[in-house]
Every structure is written in structure tokens, then in C-alpha cells.
Design an enzyme around this catalytic site. Structure first.
Site, PDB file in Angstrom:
ATOM      1  CD  GLU A 122      67.998 -71.849  39.826  1.00 58.11           C
ATOM      2  OE1 GLU A 122      67.481 -70.813  39.408  1.00 58.11           O
ATOM      3  OE2 GLU A 122      67.326 -72.835  40.175  1.00 58.11           O
ATOM      4  CG  ASP A 143      67.053 -62.720  33.370  1.00 57.56           C
ATOM      5  OD1 ASP A 143      67.264 -63.794  33.960  1.00 57.56           O
ATOM      6  OD2 ASP A 143      65.912 -62.237  33.228  1.00 57.56           O
TER       7      ASP A 143
HETATM    8  N1  ADE Z   1      64.733 -67.143  36.128  1.00 52.03           N
HETATM    9  C1  ADE Z   1      65.790 -66.373  35.883  1.00 52.03           C
HETATM   10  N2  ADE Z   1      65.474 -65.336  35.077  1.00 52.03           N
HETATM   11  C2  ADE Z   1      64.153 -65.450  34.813  1.00 52.03           C
HETATM   12  C3  ADE Z   1      63.224 -64.695  34.045  1.00 52.03           C
HETATM   13  N3  ADE Z   1      63.590 -63.602  33.390  1.00 52.03           N
HETATM   14  N4  ADE Z   1      61.956 -65.118  34.006  1.00 52.03           N
HETATM   15  C4  ADE Z   1      61.567 -66.227  34.677  1.00 52.03           C
HETATM   16  N5  ADE Z   1      62.390 -66.984  35.389  1.00 52.03           N
HETATM   17  C5  ADE Z   1      63.679 -66.605  35.479  1.00 52.03           C
END
Ligand code: ADE
Length: 238
Positions: free
Chosen positions: A16, A201
Site C-alpha cells: 500500500e 473490494d
Molecule cells: N482492506 C481492504 N479490503 C478490506 C475489507 N474488505 N475488509 C477489511 N479490510 C480491508
């Protein structure tokens, strides 16, 4: 803010942070936090100090989650005395809230969604967290054209139905694994905190979260770099 600022980014994963580290040419100060696993990178921008703290690694993987984030934030605040902590990282978004992959959001609030504590309102209030965020966050988001959302933190990448229930009942929008823990430590020191989050996501897409996260991590990290260039320029001009 103040004339000479120390900005401290807290970032969980090296992937990141990498585009950002390269862009700003921050240099590692080896062993600064020893024996803690977190790592310090820093540079000077004019009269301002830009610092980046990574949580570090254990068992060959980046230390994600609340425990490592709390340790890193405590050490960073005590040792660096930042004027502003910025938690930058990826998150899960919700397409029902209008999020898209690699969108960048600024946090307007922060809570936990997986601390289910029975009892009276005081326990419930503590469990949720709802810590303050930097009062300038809203103006920054408006001036730079970023959307805003409520950061919601838990210790797992997946989302159980009981997590979703708490998220929905309390308006969570940007699901991560560190934000509220970092905000908790900041609240103890009255250190302002800003969240810069990019979506890897969509929690309500039906896709397998880790697969979607892995596929979009690089794009979201590039989006974070670009967003942070603008955020830092904004803060320095203020
Ligand atoms: N970091 C990136 N996506 C995530 C998710 N769905 N839940 C928790 N941390 C995350």
C-alpha cells in the site's frame, strides 16, 4: 495547521505504501523503533517533516490489524509527536453506497464493527468507538473533490452477518482492519487523525474478498499515492 508541521502516515502494508514511498523519496531510518516491528521512513518537505510508519512484518507477512496498528501509533506519537496522523490504506467499499474499485475516500467518522459486548450503553459505546476525526477533514475533502465515508474497523478481512448488521445499524462505509484502533490511540493524545482510504473490494459484490482485494491492491495503492500528493500539497499550503 501550524507553521512547521510533522505529518505522520500510519500504513499497514508495504504494498500500500510503496508507490507513496517512491514518490516522496522518504528514507528508512533503520532500527528507529527497535525492538518493535514498526518501521520509520522520513523526509523533509521545506520546513515540514513527512514521516511514514509501517506496521512491519511477522512470519513473513505484513502486520495488518488492530494490535500492530495500535503499537505503531503509540510509538509514532510518543517518538515523533506529529501534528497530524494520517491513516492511509485500502478498504472494502459498498456498491450500494456508490463505491467503485480504486475510489479514494476521506473518513468523516470511525467505529469498530466486531466488538460485541453485552451490557449497558456504556459498554456498547466503548465497543463501537466512534472516535473523533480531524476537524479539517470535511473542508479538505470538499476542496480536493474527494467523497467521504465512515471508516468501520474489524479484525477480519471477511464479513460475517453480525458484522454487517453492526455496520448497517451504525452507518459504516469504508471497511478496514486498523482505522479505529489508530483513532483510539490518537484520541488518548488528542492528536488529530485524517483517513485516506482506497477501495480494493466491494463487500456487497458477492465476489471472494481476498481474491478481489489481491487483484486490485496495486491499482488502489497507486490511487492512494496520487491522492496523497494532493493531500500533502493541501496541508502544506494551509
Ligand atoms: N482492506 C481492504 N479490503 C478490506 C475489507 N474488505 N475488509 C477489511 N479490510 C480491508
Amino acid at each position: 495547521m501550524v507553521n512547521t508541521m510533522t505529518i505522520c502516515y500510519i500504513i499497514a502494508m508495504e504494498a500500500e505504501a510503496q508507490p507513496f514511498i517512491e514518490e516522496f523519496d522518504v528514507q528508512e531510518v533503520p532500527g528507529f523503533f527497535a525492538p518493535l516491528p514498526c518501521r520509520l521512513f522520513e523526509t523533509q518537505i521545506g520546513e515540514h517533516r513527512l514521516t511514514v510508519v509501517l506496521n512491519g512484518k511477522q512470519h513473513g507477512s505484513d502486520l495488518v490489524g488492530c494490535e500492530a496498528a495500535s503499537v505503531a501509533t503509540l510509538a509514532a506519537i510518543q517518538r515523533l509527536q506529529p501534528d497530524l496522523v494520517i491513516n492511509c490504506g485500502t478498504c472494502g467499499g459498498f456498491k450500494s453506497e456508490g463505491a467503485h474499485i480504486a475510489d479514494v475516500f476521506i473518513g468523516n467518522a470511525v467505529m469498530f464493527h466486531d466488538r460485541r459486548v453485552p451490557g449497558d450503553d456504556a459498554w456498547g459505546t466503548q465497543a463501537l468507538g466512534n472516535y473523533p476525526v480531524w476537524e479539517g477533514a470535511k473542508a479538505l475533502a470538499k476542496d480536493l473533490g474527494f467523497g467521504m465515508g465512515k471508516v468501520t474497523t474489524g479484525s477480519s478481512l471477511d464479513m460475517q452477518p453480525c458484522d454487517l448488521q453492526i455496520i448497517q445499524e451504525n452507518g459504516g462505509q469504508l471497511k478496514d482492519m486498523e482505522g479505529a484502533a489508530i483513532a483510539f490511540v490518537c484520541s488518548l493524545f488528542s492528536t488529530p487523525i485524517l483517513f485516506v482510504k482506497s477501495v480494493t473490494d466491494l463487500c456487497d459484490s458477492g465476489a471472494e474478498t481476498f481474491e478481489e482485494f489481491s487483484k486490485n491492491l496495486a491499482a488502489a495503492s497507486l490511487a492512494l499515492r496520487d491522492a496523497n500528493k494532493r493531500v500533502i500539497e493541501y496541508l502544506i499550503k494551509k
